[in-house]
Design a protein around this motif. Structure first.
Motif, mmCIF file in Angstrom:
data_model
loop_
_atom_site.group_PDB
_atom_site.id
_atom_site.type_symbol
_atom_site.label_atom_id
_atom_site.label_comp_id
_atom_site.label_asym_id
_atom_site.label_seq_id
_atom_site.Cartn_x
_atom_site.Cartn_y
_atom_site.Cartn_z
ATOM 1 N N TYR A 1 41.145 44.671 54.267
ATOM 2 C CA TYR A 1 41.592 45.064 52.929
ATOM 3 C C TYR A 1 40.401 45.010 51.987
ATOM 4 C CZ TYR A 1 46.347 44.098 54.653
ATOM 5 O OH TYR A 1 47.520 44.084 55.361
ATOM 6 N N LEU A 2 40.487 45.797 50.931
ATOM 7 C CA LEU A 2 39.413 45.855 49.945
ATOM 8 C C LEU A 2 39.977 45.699 48.542
ATOM 9 C CD1 LEU A 2 36.476 46.655 48.945
ATOM 10 C CD2 LEU A 2 37.339 49.007 48.919
ATOM 11 N N ASP A 3 39.330 44.854 47.754
ATOM 12 C CA ASP A 3 39.584 44.794 46.311
ATOM 13 C C ASP A 3 38.353 45.397 45.654
ATOM 14 O OD1 ASP A 3 40.505 44.179 43.710
ATOM 15 O OD2 ASP A 3 39.324 42.337 43.741
ATOM 16 N N ALA A 4 38.483 46.642 45.193
ATOM 17 C CA ALA A 4 37.334 47.353 44.620
ATOM 18 C C ALA A 4 36.816 46.683 43.357
ATOM 19 C CB ALA A 4 37.712 48.804 44.334
ATOM 20 N N GLY A 5 37.699 46.073 42.577
ATOM 21 C CA GLY A 5 37.281 45.436 41.328
ATOM 22 C C GLY A 5 36.281 44.311 41.537
ATOM 23 N N SER A 6 36.503 43.497 42.529
ATOM 24 C CA SER A 6 35.593 42.380 42.809
ATOM 25 C C SER A 6 34.593 42.714 43.906
ATOM 26 C CB SER A 6 36.381 41.135 43.217
ATOM 27 O OG SER A 6 36.992 41.351 44.482
ATOM 28 N N GLY A 7 34.849 43.830 44.610
ATOM 29 C CA GLY A 7 33.980 44.202 45.722
ATOM 30 C C GLY A 7 34.188 43.345 46.952
ATOM 31 N N THR A 8 35.358 42.747 47.060
ATOM 32 C CA THR A 8 35.630 41.825 48.165
ATOM 33 C C THR A 8 36.405 42.517 49.273
ATOM 34 O OG1 THR A 8 35.702 39.980 46.614
ATOM 35 C CG2 THR A 8 36.677 39.613 48.778
ATOM 36 N N VAL A 9 35.941 42.308 50.485
ATOM 37 C CA VAL A 9 36.643 42.769 51.678
ATOM 38 C C VAL A 9 37.255 41.548 52.341
ATOM 39 C CG1 VAL A 9 36.374 43.764 53.989
ATOM 40 C CG2 VAL A 9 35.160 44.765 52.064
ATOM 41 N N PHE A 10 38.524 41.668 52.706
ATOM 42 C CA PHE A 10 39.209 40.622 53.472
ATOM 43 C C PHE A 10 39.351 41.115 54.896
ATOM 44 C CE2 PHE A 10 43.237 39.094 55.320
ATOM 45 C CZ PHE A 10 42.896 37.763 55.453
ATOM 46 N N PRO B 1 39.548 36.428 45.068
ATOM 47 C CA PRO B 1 39.449 36.815 43.659
ATOM 48 C C PRO B 1 40.834 36.865 43.012
ATOM 49 C CG PRO B 1 38.466 38.488 45.098
ATOM 50 C CD PRO B 1 39.077 37.462 45.969
ATOM 51 N N THR B 2 40.919 36.427 41.784
ATOM 52 C CA THR B 2 42.205 36.451 41.087
ATOM 53 C C THR B 2 42.458 37.842 40.526
ATOM 54 O OG1 THR B 2 41.149 35.675 39.073
ATOM 55 C CG2 THR B 2 42.151 34.007 40.482
ATOM 56 N N GLY B 3 43.718 38.232 40.550
ATOM 57 C CA GLY B 3 44.117 39.506 39.959
ATOM 58 C C GLY B 3 43.585 40.724 40.669
ATOM 59 N N GLY B 4 43.290 40.618 41.947
ATOM 60 C CA GLY B 4 42.749 41.755 42.684
ATOM 61 C C GLY B 4 43.783 42.847 42.919
#
Length: 164
Positions: free
Chosen positions: A149-158, A124-127
């Motif tokens: 790692y987690l980007d809460a804005g997109s709900g993506t876990v890496f 996701p961009t801008g995470g």
């Protein structure tokens, strides 16, 4: 003249046979033009859900798996470790639960540079990426070691983990 001709034939025969000998040396290195092609990105959810059931019922996954050290020239017989790199989009209710249930810190700056080229288009961009050691332990279930790692804005876990 016959002696000279016999000598030339004998010399030619010796040279020709020497080239066919098993003892002939070839100091040239073997041709190593074979290349290792990148691991394809997978989108099937089942292997990720099976390995990481604590992610919950996620929306989608883009991932790849490879034999750890698979590009090494030396291999050791025995069990093979697998490295998994994945971007998994969680359901909104799952994101809310994990945000409340764990302490989060900013992920190390520039971590994205280590992301494989194959998965980069799905990042996701801008995470705003975060890390929680306790959440990582929970997701990895002691079977895997690595980063989560987690980007809460997109709900993506890496995930970048290795089994073992």
């Amino acid at each position: 003249m016959v002696g000279l001709r016999a000598g030339l034939v004998a010399t030619t025969l010796v040279v020709a046979l020497a080239g066919c000998s098993d003892n002939a040396r070839n100091d040239d290195p073997p041709d190593r033009t074979a290349s290792v092609s990148p691991t394809p990105v997978q989108t099937d959810r089942e292997p990720i859900a099976k390995r990481f059931p604590r992610l919950g019922d996620f929306v989608e996954a883009h991932w790849k798996a490879a034999t750890a050290g698979g590009e090494s020239r030396l291999t050791v017989p025995g069990p093979t470790d697998t490295q998994i790199e994945a971007l998994v989009v969680l359901r909104p209710d799952t994101i809310a639960t994990i945000l409340k249930g764990y302490e989060w810190q900013p992920a190390p700056p520039g971590w994205e540079a280590s992301l494989s080229a194959e998965l980069r288009p799905f990042l996701p961009t801008g995470g705003t990426w975060q890390v929680s050691a306790k959440y990582a332990e929970y997701v990895q279930m002691a079977q895997y070691n690595g980063i989560v790692y987690l980007d809460a804005g997109s709900g993506t876990v890496f995930l970048r983990v290795i089994d073992g």
